[in-house]
Enzyme design. Sequence first.
Site, PDB file in Angstrom:
ATOM      1  N   PRO A   1      10.936   1.144  99.354  1.00  0.00           N
ATOM      2  CA  PRO A   1      10.070   0.833 100.495  1.00  0.00           C
ATOM      3  C   PRO A   1      10.776  -0.221 101.354  1.00  0.00           C
ATOM      4  O   PRO A   1      10.648  -1.423 101.130  1.00  0.00           O
ATOM      5  CB  PRO A   1       8.797   0.283  99.833  1.00  0.00           C
TER       6      PRO A   1
ATOM      7  N   ASP B   1      14.331  -4.542 100.778  1.00  0.00           N
ATOM      8  CA  ASP B   1      13.425  -3.843  99.861  1.00  0.00           C
ATOM      9  C   ASP B   1      12.136  -4.669  99.754  1.00  0.00           C
ATOM     10  O   ASP B   1      12.151  -5.793  99.229  1.00  0.00           O
ATOM     11  CB  ASP B   1      14.117  -3.730  98.497  1.00  0.00           C
ATOM     12  N   HIS B   2      11.040  -4.109 100.239  1.00  0.00           N
ATOM     13  CA  HIS B   2       9.793  -4.880 100.314  1.00  0.00           C
ATOM     14  C   HIS B   2       9.217  -5.210  98.932  1.00  0.00           C
ATOM     15  O   HIS B   2       8.359  -6.057  98.789  1.00  0.00           O
ATOM     16  CB  HIS B   2       8.762  -4.128 101.156  1.00  0.00           C
ATOM     17  N   ARG B   3       9.710  -4.506  97.883  1.00  0.00           N
ATOM     18  CA  ARG B   3       9.217  -4.823  96.539  1.00  0.00           C
ATOM     19  C   ARG B   3       9.725  -6.190  96.089  1.00  0.00           C
ATOM     20  O   ARG B   3       9.148  -6.824  95.208  1.00  0.00           O
ATOM     21  CB  ARG B   3       9.702  -3.761  95.543  1.00  0.00           C
ATOM     22  N   VAL B   4      10.838  -6.625  96.707  1.00  0.00           N
ATOM     23  CA  VAL B   4      11.448  -7.898  96.300  1.00  0.00           C
ATOM     24  C   VAL B   4      11.337  -8.935  97.415  1.00  0.00           C
ATOM     25  O   VAL B   4      11.156 -10.119  97.164  1.00  0.00           O
ATOM     26  CB  VAL B   4      12.940  -7.665  95.937  1.00  0.00           C
TER      27      VAL B   4
END
Length: 443
Positions: A241, A415-418
């Site tokens: 994402p 990376d929007h997860r991080v």
Amino acid sequence: MSQLIEVKVPDIGDYHDVPVIDICVIVGDVVKVDDALVTLESDKATMDVPSSAAGVVKEIRVALGEKISEGAVVVVLEASEAAVAAIPVAAPAAVAAASAADAPVAAAPVAVVPAPAAAPPTAPAVPVAVSPPVAGLAPGARTHASPSVRLLARELGVDLNRVAASGPKGRILKEDITAYVKGVLTAPPAAAAAPSLGGGLDLLPWPKVDFAKFGAVEVKPLARIKKISAQNLARNWVMIPAVTYHEDADITDLEAFRVAINRENEKSGVKITMLAFLIKACTLALKKFPEFNSSLDGDNLVLKQYFHVAFAADTPNGLVVPVIRNADQKSVSQLAVESGELATKARDGKLTPGEMSGACFTISSVGGIGGTSFSPIINAPEVAILGVSRSVMKPVWNGREFAPRLTLPMSLTADHRVIDGALATRFNVYLAQLLADMRRVLL
Ligand code: CAO
């Protein structure tokens, strides 16, 4: 006289703890010898456990999903007199002594389950289908159908749970299967193409077009690098994402400095590139924002203590990404020399796998070519990539007037997860500050 018979799982070769995926009978059913009682499915084969006797089902001793092995009792039958005469009550000794030659399994596709060395004469495991496997039942669900109907359903790949039963006691008949298949085949295509509610991409197949119908074409096989990078890019594009954050860096002074140094160094031959300054500035930003120097590993974030920076290099055969190791420990001149050497090797197709692995962060600069902004794709398992486009002179308001400033467009994909938006923007702002005044690198 009637007698109770325990029907057990026969010798099923090397299989143990095989799940029960179907129970083919209910209490009260009248079964003949060889009628399927339950179906087991290992990772390689689907096997029916047939009845070893004719009689009435008195008890079912297994549950759907239960894992069973050879010798487990699946059903208790009340055998008819004829059957009782033929078969002793659950006689393990007799079963063990029986010869494999007697077993009907010999006529079945035995390659799936090794022919048992001592298969019981009346209770063979018959591998009925390897592929496609029988559709799993919902836990607790039970359908009623005769073995021949089950076989037909298996052959057609029909999930019996979806079939409406019209037989007595809710039994599924052959006609029910036929009606179900007809219904599926005549359903409007829109229903088949409807998006899945259970997740998944549900993508349409790739369009197959005969381009030659529309004009002359030339077909060229993809270069090896393109094929490999295509797979990586597609995975990274789909699985990460990613969000791209744009920022302009004022490099007026830096570019003036770079041009002056290069003029001074004309004779020494070392050309300081904008890419070298970018690599240097990025190592400082990576240290200040360690999340950018990390990788996701399941539920863990791996924070790296080293700073290997990669850069995308355009080559006649496709894109390659050489890596500068410990870029933080190198001077801008060293970075310029090393990136130049790696870019030459890349274009000559001479990079070693070691020179293309271990990167923490990647820079993709198309500034030498043009561009105003773009969204680079993250090079997994890295969590961010910096795209750099062509610097342009822009009028910038300095509080009194518009002044011409050389502006470098930066596009950071993260990376929007991080990395969330605030952090990504802080990284960009810091990077722009460094490039605007490289003296900050000394701080
Ligand atoms: N803005 C304006 N001009 C720029 C610039 C920028 N951001 N970056 C470089 N330039 C200029 C340089 O000043 C140089 O001009 P001069 O020859 O007049 O000095 C010219 O462009 C060539 O630059 P360079 O030789 O210094 O090369 P580079 O450092 O820009 O790039 C490399 C090296 C390997 C990154 C490059 O050759 C390359 O392959 N770029 C493409 C990368 C790519 O394909 N990215 C996309 C990946 S995703 O599909």
